[in-house]
Structure formats: structure tokens, C-alpha cells
Design a protein around this motif. Structure first.
Motif, short mmCIF file in Angstrom:
data_model
loop_
_atom_site.label_atom_id
_atom_site.label_comp_id
_atom_site.label_asym_id
_atom_site.label_seq_id
_atom_site.Cartn_x
_atom_site.Cartn_y
_atom_site.Cartn_z
N UNK A 271 0.83 -1.21 0.00
CA UNK A 271 0.00 0.00 0.00
C UNK A 271 0.86 1.26 0.00
N UNK A 272 1.94 1.25 0.78
CA UNK A 272 2.83 2.40 0.83
C UNK A 272 3.49 2.65 -0.52
N UNK A 273 3.90 1.58 -1.20
CA UNK A 273 4.50 1.72 -2.52
C UNK A 273 3.52 2.32 -3.51
N UNK A 274 2.27 1.87 -3.46
CA UNK A 274 1.24 2.44 -4.34
C UNK A 274 1.01 3.92 -4.05
N UNK A 275 0.98 4.27 -2.76
CA UNK A 275 0.79 5.68 -2.39
C UNK A 275 1.95 6.51 -2.92
N UNK A 276 3.16 6.01 -2.77
CA UNK A 276 4.35 6.76 -3.20
C UNK A 276 4.35 7.00 -4.71
N UNK A 277 3.83 6.02 -5.46
CA UNK A 277 3.80 6.15 -6.92
C UNK A 277 2.52 6.80 -7.43
N UNK A 278 1.61 7.17 -6.52
CA UNK A 278 0.35 7.75 -6.95
C UNK A 278 -0.49 6.78 -7.74
N UNK A 279 -0.42 5.52 -7.38
CA UNK A 279 -1.06 4.45 -8.16
C UNK A 279 -2.22 3.85 -7.38
N UNK A 280 -3.31 3.56 -8.05
CA UNK A 280 -4.45 2.87 -7.46
C UNK A 280 -4.54 1.49 -8.09
N UNK A 281 -4.48 0.45 -7.27
CA UNK A 281 -4.53 -0.91 -7.79
C UNK A 281 -5.87 -1.18 -8.46
N UNK A 282 -5.85 -1.93 -9.56
CA UNK A 282 -7.13 -2.28 -10.18
C UNK A 282 -7.83 -3.34 -9.33
N UNK A 283 -9.15 -3.49 -9.45
CA UNK A 283 -9.89 -4.39 -8.55
C UNK A 283 -9.39 -5.83 -8.56
N UNK A 284 -9.02 -6.34 -9.73
CA UNK A 284 -8.57 -7.73 -9.80
C UNK A 284 -7.27 -7.91 -9.01
N UNK A 285 -6.33 -7.00 -9.22
CA UNK A 285 -5.07 -7.07 -8.49
C UNK A 285 -5.31 -6.93 -6.99
N UNK A 286 -6.21 -6.02 -6.60
CA UNK A 286 -6.48 -5.78 -5.19
C UNK A 286 -7.05 -7.04 -4.52
N UNK A 287 -8.01 -7.68 -5.19
CA UNK A 287 -8.61 -8.90 -4.62
C UNK A 287 -7.57 -10.00 -4.52
#
Length: 318
Positions: free
Chosen positions: A182-198
Motif C-alpha cells: 500500500x505504501x509503494x502504491x501511495x508513493x507512486x500515486x497508483x491505485x490498484x485495479x480491482x482484480x489485483x487488489x482482490x
């Protein structure tokens, strides 16, 4: 969880309920452990002893104070999710949940706002040193999360098998992996797609970790596939106790989520807390369950009239 804000007449932002909880049909009613008040008192004292109620935010203030802890009410959560275990076991389970939620909030305050990935990686790597094997010695704790994990590990693993210890270490490690992801995604300004998140939640979410603690609370570790491994009668019984523990966790967890301030900003009617109030809490739960179980599922409902559907384009055939 996205927190919605409204404006007061004076222009100040005020938190709103994040959502309105519907009445879920629960085929297996939640029950509450009679040791609730004992575990509330014990776990508040334990959190204070570990330093969790004195831990500071980088920008000032405390991560938690005693009022925050009381409103989140992890004692109630564990009393619902583990209704049959004895008092000392409920104390320990409640301490584990206080630890894991404190870790989550401390990680948020220390690293997710600053986006300091190297410091966050150093923090979780050091935390894992406190999940020791028999021939290892942990370092001296330097913060509340480390102190809590060291204490809990020493109180828990002697009663369990090496296989359970290995699985629980992996489950706890995966919680830290999720925080770093989650921290890496925040740092890159990235929102995981639903499939990846699940996919990630299935691997690193809290369910496997909670299921490991069900084994401890139920006194029943899960053997392999029963027929394939020619399980004994005792192993069959252990599987039954574990499945019952999962069932209790699911129904009890839903009850707690509707009452704790952790997810419901308005504190959805947990009623008073503290010494002598468990009867009130229990009465609230009984009324809530009566509504849940008054619904009869799978009943015929008759024809459903279809509305006129606006079609902005004409229908054509090839």
C-alpha cells in the motif's frame, strides 16, 4: 475506507457515517463471551504497559489514547468472535488484535504520510526479528509495536506446534507485506485495479491471520485432508472445533463491525462500555439478531414488473 466529510453551518468539516450498514441475514447467530469485561480491563492495562497509549505521532499528539481504545472496543470484538474460550485465552486473543490494529495505525502515522519507504522497510524487517524460533533470541524492543509482539510471541507459541508457528509467522509477515504494498502504491500515486487488489487481499489480508488465532482459541490445529491422511477420530474432532471457531468468528465479527468506532464513525449503537455494562451490550445484540433472523430466505416473490428502459440508440441487426 473513504471518510466522507460534510460542512457545518460554520464551514467546518465534520465526519459523516462512511456508509449505512444493512441488516445482514446471518444463519448462525453471534454469541458473546461472558469474560468480556475482564478482557476489556486486562487489555487496556496491557496496551498501557506496552506503551501503545503513549506512542506519539510524528506531527504531535498520540496515535491512540485510552478513549480511542475504548471506543474501538477490541474486547467486544474478541468476545463476539471467540464466545466459548476461557478468560485467559480471551485476554491473549484480545491483546493480539490490539497489537495488529496498533501496528496498522502506527505504520500509517510513521510512513504513509511521509512516504519514507526505506524507513518503513527497516521498521518491518526489525519487527520480524521478534517472531523467533526456539534457538533465537529477540532484540530489545525499541517501540510499542515491538514490545507488544515480543510479549505476545512468548505467551502464545509455547502452546502450539512448530507447524502452527511457521504458518502464523507467514500470516503475520504477509500483513506487513500488505502495508508495504500500500505504501509503494501511495508513493507512486497508483491505485490498484480491482482484480489485483482482490488477489493481494486473498494472500495478505487479515483472514488467514485471524484463522490461525482461531486454532489457538479453539485448542484445535487443522490436520490435512481427512480421508487422504487417514485422520483419527481426535483429528476429526479438531477439524470440527476449528470450523465452529471460524463460524463464530464470522458471525461475531459482523456484530462487532456494526458497533466499533474503528469503522463506523458515529459509533453504531454499541451502548455504554465499561464495568457492569455487558448486559446492555448483550441486550442490544439480542434485539439486533432478532431482526436478522426474522427474515426467511429463498421465498418466492412473484412477478417483477419491468420499467420502461430508455434506449438512446436504435436497435439494428447485422
Amino acid at each position: 475506507m473513504i471518510q466522507v466529510l460534510s460542512r457545518s453551518p460554520q464551514g467546518k468539516h465534520l465526519p459523516m457515517q462512511p456508509f449505512v450498514m444493512p441488516d445482514f441475514y446471518m444463519p448462525y447467530p453471534a454469541r458473546i463471551n461472558p469474560n468480556l469485561e475482564r478482557s476489556r480491563d486486562h487489555s487496556t492495562a496491557w496496551a498501557r504497559k506496552m506503551g501503545m497509549l503513549d506512542a506519539s505521532k510524528p506531527g504531535g499528539g498520540l496515535i491512540w489514547d485510552e478513549t480511542d481504545l475504548a471506543r474501538m472496543d477490541y474486547g467486544l470484538m474478541c468476545a463476539y468472535t471467540h464466545p466459548d474460550c476461557d478468560g485467559p485465552t480471551l485476554d491473549l486473543i484480545t491483546d493480539w488484535y490490539i497489537w495488529v490494529f496498533f501496528f496498522d495505525d502506527q505504520f500509517l502515522e510513521e510512513f504513509k504520510y511521509s512516504r519514507d519507504l526505506p524507513a518503513a522497510k527497516q521498521y518491518v524487517d526489525r519487527l520480524e526479528l521478534f517472531m523467533t524460533t526456539d534457538d533465537e533470541t529477540p532484540p530489545e524492543p525499541e517501540n510499542a509495536a515491538e514490545a507488544g509482539l515480543k510479549d505476545l510471541w512468548e505467551r502464545t507459541v509455547p502452546a502450539m506446534s512448530d507447524e502452527w508457528r511457521r504458518r502464523f509467522t507467514i500470516s503475520t509477515h504477509n500483513l506487513m507485506v500488505e502495508s508495504m504494498w500500500e505504501l509503494d502504491n501511495i508513493d507512486r500515486g497508483r491505485i490498484a485495479n480491482p482484480i489485483e487488489y482482490v488477489q493481494m487481499r486473498r494472500r495478505v489480508g487479515g483472514a488467514p491471520w485471524s484463522a490461525d488465532l482461531v486454532e489457538y482459541a479453539a485448542g484445535a490445529e487443522v490436520p490435512g485432508l481427512l480421508a487422504e491422511h487417514a485422520a483419527s477420530a481426535a483429528e476429526h474432532g479438531a477439524v470440527g472445533a476449528y470450523v465452529k471457531g471460524l463460524q463464530d468468528w464470522q458471525s461475531g465479527g459482523q456484530e462487532w463491525h456494526a458497533r466499533s468506532s474503528r469503522y463506523m464513525n458515529g459509533g453504531l449503537a454499541s451502548g455504554p462500555t465499561g464495568l457492569g455494562t455487558s448486559a446492555t451490550t448483550l441486550a442490544t445484540g439480542v434485539r439486533h439478531r432478532a431482526r436478522q433472523h426474522s427474515h426467511r430466505p429463498h421465498q418466492p416473490v412473484g412477478h417483477l414488473p419491468l420499467p420502461d428502459i430508455s434506449m438512446p440508440f436504435p436497435i439494428r441487426t447485422s
